[in-house]
Design a protein around this motif. Structure first.
Motif, PDB file in Angstrom:
ATOM      1  N   LEU A 148       0.854  -1.185   0.000  1.00  0.00           N
ATOM      2  CA  LEU A 148       0.000   0.000   0.000  1.00  0.00           C
ATOM      3  C   LEU A 148       0.886   1.230   0.000  1.00  0.00           C
ATOM      4  O   LEU A 148       1.794   1.349   0.829  1.00  0.00           O
ATOM      5  CB  LEU A 148      -0.928   0.008   1.231  1.00  0.00           C
ATOM      6  N   THR A 152      -2.637   6.466   0.177  1.00  0.00           N
ATOM      7  CA  THR A 152      -3.789   5.591  -0.018  1.00  0.00           C
ATOM      8  C   THR A 152      -4.827   5.871   1.053  1.00  0.00           C
ATOM      9  O   THR A 152      -4.516   5.886   2.245  1.00  0.00           O
ATOM     10  CB  THR A 152      -3.369   4.115   0.059  1.00  0.00           C
ATOM     11  N   GLU A 158      -8.300  -2.845   2.229  1.00  0.00           N
ATOM     12  CA  GLU A 158      -6.902  -2.493   2.447  1.00  0.00           C
ATOM     13  C   GLU A 158      -6.472  -2.711   3.891  1.00  0.00           C
ATOM     14  O   GLU A 158      -5.316  -3.030   4.164  1.00  0.00           O
ATOM     15  CB  GLU A 158      -6.673  -1.048   1.998  1.00  0.00           C
TER      16      GLU A 158
END
Length: 409
Positions: A148, A152, A158
């Motif tokens: 990641l 982000t 995630e």
């Protein structure tokens, strides 16, 4: 009179002022939903850590299964979380989803293709292909990969990805601190005065409610300064107080040039301000500037007072600005092509954002009243048609649709 400023030009200018905030927070991965990564996540391991089965079934050597109906003794049972012994030639291993593939096995047969016999043997009813139903070590994540990237904005998927590489804490951008207030002597807070006692010309302050909610959805810390009277000194006092300890001061109303609109002189007395006339409908007036203070000051943004104008101007200008403050790179809402099941025969010189919603036939219906004061259109709709200036729409035309889910998250 200055020409109208195109929306894209206004947004680019705003984003040029949006330097990422200093400082970061360390939060648990459990608590990081919606936050923005200040530091990228690099995997120190591979996922999965070893070859494992993607099915419940049997691990075999392909060389031992030359034809359907082959009988093999079951030499071991391997569950997820355990490690098996090397698979001996001429045998099969009972295996379950997620369990490590034993050394020597080169295929998995799903249990539907096998028949378990009572004497600890299995009949293989299909010929396997090498590698079938095996998840290879590192096929999801390789060691050293940037899983990641910084910037982000974290979603539930995630968070799971971060957890899968062992991260129980994450470095995230600190939350923007926003001071919110409304201006206007006509405004009344719901609950303060019952409808039957409202004075002539008074209206309930709806903007304060949806703006606060939109700010919270963007991860902001919001200080609500309430309704500021339409007096210059009161406006200056509110701005001065709000400039301390906040990154952005956000107001609605008072950004026109009438005698009772005191935002412009008040902000200019404490810093700088530009009043823009943006080529968008609804949402023409917008103000950007800075209010200085000994602590460094704050950005200032003034939204129009009409509810739909305020709602959409926030979504299209303030939202991307706040995301960029947190380090998000891609801040534009995603649009999609859709079919208009309505007519819009009169083109406007401004770029229009028409409130619409999907119908059962897969097209878009138009709300009947597109006035900037009709907040019902935003509650009824599920998005807007982004209609270029000078463009008419006929039923069946392909239009650019932006869902409210893109603008409100």
């Amino acid at each position: 009179m200055k020409p109208l400023k195109p929306l894209d030009e206004a947004l680019a200018e705003l984003l040029g002022h949006a330097q990422p905030l200093h400082g970061a927070d360390t939060v648990t991965t459990f608590d990081a939903d919606g936050r923005v990564l200040a530091q990228g996540c690099i995997s120190v391991l591979q996922v999965p850590p070893n070859d494992n089965s993607s099915m419940d079934g049997y691990a075999v050597r392909c060389a031992d299964v030359g034809m359907a109906g082959t009988l093999l003794p079951v030499s071991q049972r391997i569950a997820a979380g355990s490690a098996g012994e090397p698979l001996q030639p001429g045998t099969a291993a009972r295996i379950f989803t997620g369990a490590p593939v034993p050394e020597g096995a080169d295929a998995i047969l799903m249990q539907e293709d096998c028949e378990s016999l009572s004497d600890e043997r299995v009949r293989i009813n299909a010929v396997p292909r090498p590698g079938q139903w095996i998840r290879r070590a590192g096929e999801d994540i390789t060691r050293g990969a940037v899983v990641l990237e910084a910037g982000t904005r974290l979603t539930p998927a995630e968070l799971g990805l971060a957890a899968s590489i062992g991260l129980h804490q994450l470095q995230v951008a600190r939350r923007p601190r926003v001071a919110l207030f409304s201006t206007g002597d006509e405004l009344v807070m719901p609950g303060d005065v019952p409808p039957e006692q409202m004075r002539p010309g008074a209206i309930y302050n709806s903007n304060r409610f949806f703006l606060r909610a939109m700010l919270l959805r963007l991860g902001c810390e919001v200080t609500d300064f309430g309704i500021v009277p339409d007096r210059r000194e009161a406006t200056i006092d509110a701005l001065r107080a709000a400039s301390s300890g906040h990154d952005l001061i956000l107001t609605s109303g008072g950004v026109s040039v009438g005698e009772e609109d005191h935002i412009k002189p008040a902000v200019e007395s404490l810093g700088t301000l530009d009043l823009w006339q943006i080529a968008m409908k609804p949402g023409k007036p917008f103000a950007y500037g800075r209010v200085e203070s000994p602590e460094g000051g704050a950005h200032f943004m003034g939204l129009p007072g009409n509810p739909v104008s305020s709602f959409l101007t926030f979504a299209l200008l303030v939202r991307p600005f706040l995301l960029r403050l947190q380090g998000v790179r891609e801040v534009a809402p995603q649009a999609m092509a859709a079919r208009a099941d309505f007519a819009w025969p009169k083109a406007d010189k401004r770029r229009e954002f028409l409130r619409v919603r999907h119908n059962a036939a897969g097209g878009l219906d138009l709300f009947g009243n597109q006035s900037s004061g009709v907040l019902t259109s935003a509650a009824w709709g599920d998005g807007v048609v982004d209609n270029p200036a000078g463009q008419t729409i006929a039923p069946g035309d392909t239009v650019r649709f932006i869902a409210f889910s893109e603008l409100l998250s």
